[in-house]
Write an enzyme that holds these catalytic residues in place. Sequence first.
Site, PDB file in Angstrom:
ATOM      1  N   THR A 407       3.005  19.203 -63.490  1.00  0.00           N
ATOM      2  CA  THR A 407       2.874  17.977 -64.296  1.00  0.00           C
ATOM      3  C   THR A 407       2.689  16.715 -63.435  1.00  0.00           C
ATOM      4  O   THR A 407       2.943  16.722 -62.237  1.00  0.00           O
ATOM      5  CB  THR A 407       4.088  17.841 -65.252  1.00  0.00           C
ATOM      6  OG1 THR A 407       4.253  19.093 -65.936  1.00  0.00           O
ATOM      7  CG2 THR A 407       3.941  16.758 -66.271  1.00  0.00           C
ATOM      8  N   ASP A 447       6.295  26.904 -73.529  1.00  0.00           N
ATOM      9  CA  ASP A 447       7.310  25.906 -73.893  1.00  0.00           C
ATOM     10  C   ASP A 447       7.885  26.155 -75.291  1.00  0.00           C
ATOM     11  O   ASP A 447       8.822  25.469 -75.708  1.00  0.00           O
ATOM     12  CB  ASP A 447       6.732  24.477 -73.830  1.00  0.00           C
ATOM     13  CG  ASP A 447       6.843  23.882 -72.430  1.00  0.00           C
ATOM     14  OD1 ASP A 447       7.395  24.540 -71.541  1.00  0.00           O
ATOM     15  OD2 ASP A 447       6.380  22.736 -72.232  1.00  0.00           O
ATOM     16  N   GLY A 494       9.586  19.256 -65.581  1.00  0.00           N
ATOM     17  CA  GLY A 494      10.066  20.183 -66.597  1.00  0.00           C
ATOM     18  C   GLY A 494      11.064  19.499 -67.510  1.00  0.00           C
ATOM     19  O   GLY A 494      10.965  18.295 -67.767  1.00  0.00           O
TER      20      GLY A 494
HETATM   21  N1  GLU Z   1       5.563  21.738 -69.850  1.00  0.00           N
HETATM   22  C1  GLU Z   1       6.616  20.815 -69.638  1.00  0.00           C
HETATM   23  C2  GLU Z   1       6.795  19.923 -70.841  1.00  0.00           C
HETATM   24  O1  GLU Z   1       5.867  19.631 -71.520  1.00  0.00           O
HETATM   25  C3  GLU Z   1       6.405  19.968 -68.435  1.00  0.00           C
HETATM   26  C4  GLU Z   1       6.393  20.804 -67.229  1.00  0.00           C
HETATM   27  C5  GLU Z   1       6.733  20.086 -65.956  1.00  0.00           C
HETATM   28  O2  GLU Z   1       7.030  18.920 -65.923  1.00  0.00           O
HETATM   29  O3  GLU Z   1       6.700  20.752 -64.964  1.00  0.00           O
HETATM   30  O4  GLU Z   1       7.866  19.514 -71.109  1.00  0.00           O
END
Ligand code: GLU
Length: 587
Positions: A407, A447, A494
């Site tokens: 991200t 997710d 995350g």
């Molecule tokens: N997929 C995660 C989310 O949308 C973000 C993943 C990340 O920050 O590594 O919350």
Amino acid sequence: MKIQYFLAGCLFFSFFGSHCVANTVTSTVINETRDPEAATGVIEKSLVESKKFQVSAANPYAVKAGYRVLKAGGSAVDAAIAVQMVLTLVEPQSSGIGGGTFILHWDEKEKTVTSWDGRETAPSSADGDLFLDDNGKLMSWWDALAGGRSVGAPGVIAALSKAHESQGKLPWASLFKDAIDLSEKGFIVSARLHQLIAKKTNPSLGHYAEAKEYFFPNGEPLQTGARHKNPKLAATLKLIAQKGPKAFYQGEIAADIISAVQGAKDNPGLLTKADLQAYESIEREPVCSPYHQYTICGMGSPSSGGITLIQILSLLEPFKLSNYKPMDTEAVHLFSQASRLAYADRDLFIADSDFVKVPLSDLLNKSYLKHRSQLIKNNSDMGKAKAGAIPQVLSFSEGSTLAQPSTSHISIVDSEGNAVSMTTSIEMAFGSTLMVRGFLLNNQLTDFSFAKEINGKPVANRVEGNKRPRSSMAPTMVFNQDHQLMMVIGSPGGSRIINYVAKTLIGVLDWGLNIQQAIDLPNISNRNGDTDLELGTDATKLQSSLEKKGHVVKVRELNSGLHGIVITPKGLQGGADSRREGVVLGD
Ligand code: GLU
């Protein structure tokens, strides 16, 4: 771009020359020492001050593209498009046109905050059994992520196009120029990209042919400092630049996405051409709430980012953190307890509100939160917190999702005072590891909760056709008592994103730190379990005092990628996270 003066002991060359460590605030200019063409990993960074506009993001090439757009009179949204297109090339592990995003926008003239939801959607034929294996057992997260099964319809292009229709000043096609040129001429591979490939951060990278060829030329991981071209991406971006989002969601790009997803060996997916064609970015009401004299605005459902962030701050409000010093045991304890309570509510109640009734007003209700904050004890860890007793949703059981660090976050303020706070992601590092026409496809569907029900009760964040998985992405804006924009911030990380952003807000708003100092504060995380302290920082000194209060402490890497801008009466102050390779540029 003005380079106004040299700092003691270091030489300052042009943007793509070498740079010095600036302990003092300079006007404008990139805020790190290294040559962005050979961007390496962690390095101490300094506050960057500018008068007119600023961009802070995860990679020097991308920031430069955004800077050029702003310099040419482009809007914050225009610059965000340029930044995202270059990130697709130079930071492919984190975000790109094969992924999703949430964008918060401040319109300085209209004094309005808007949010665009570019989150991926599940295939229309998907249901709560998506993550069951052939024996009807829940798949492991690692088995689910690679291949077609976890790929949702990507939302980045649709969201940016919607934002551009509303806020664009420069022509859409012009915003792709830097990314196309760089894809054709090649970019210098950063140490971070090399390491993430070489360390097999995503063990499936290399399982599928296009990504194998691209990331392991001649069988070896891309080397730090190597110039690497991506002609397939250049061709893809040219098509989208010329023909607009239709070129992505219909036609040959869409056809290739679908054949990669459905044809993925070992783990094919359900996404169809109709799913891509039907994809729409949604303009949603942002969530806003007061914190002391400020107003915090964030992204609502399907992200938990805004709601959970606001809950943490509201739960802490009665404790007046400004009475504590940064990294006091007491302050860290209180932070961890508020976080426990907020994550308990998050896990139970928050999912895509187009499918599930999210009790938003209850969750943000000040007297509910005041009541919840009374559960916080000064002297001891409360242990596993229970979600609040909010009547409408008692039938839902809690579900947990893992989110892995990748991200990217982009913060931009343009010369008219408009701003973008955009968090963008392909989920796990290198996403599903399926690559199509030069870009990686997301694994965002991981997710969702893999279990559709627990103890006979449906899970709010279960898979359903066309639903968007719950996110933790937390693009954030802060307004002062005169309703003037004063801060733009966000991070990857995350489900810990919410903790990273909360820490930075407290650093600036309660402890009076500048944005770089607040980003540099050690990260602390508690997602209603262990209290995590950032490895290699002063936070680790708190281990025994927290253990005395009953915390189960883990010392670990907490790899945020905070990028933020603070708007002061004197101008803009930008910070970039030393934990990654981001920079700030402005004029
Ligand atoms: N997929 C995660 C989310 O949308 C973000 C993943 C990340 O920050 O590594 O919350």
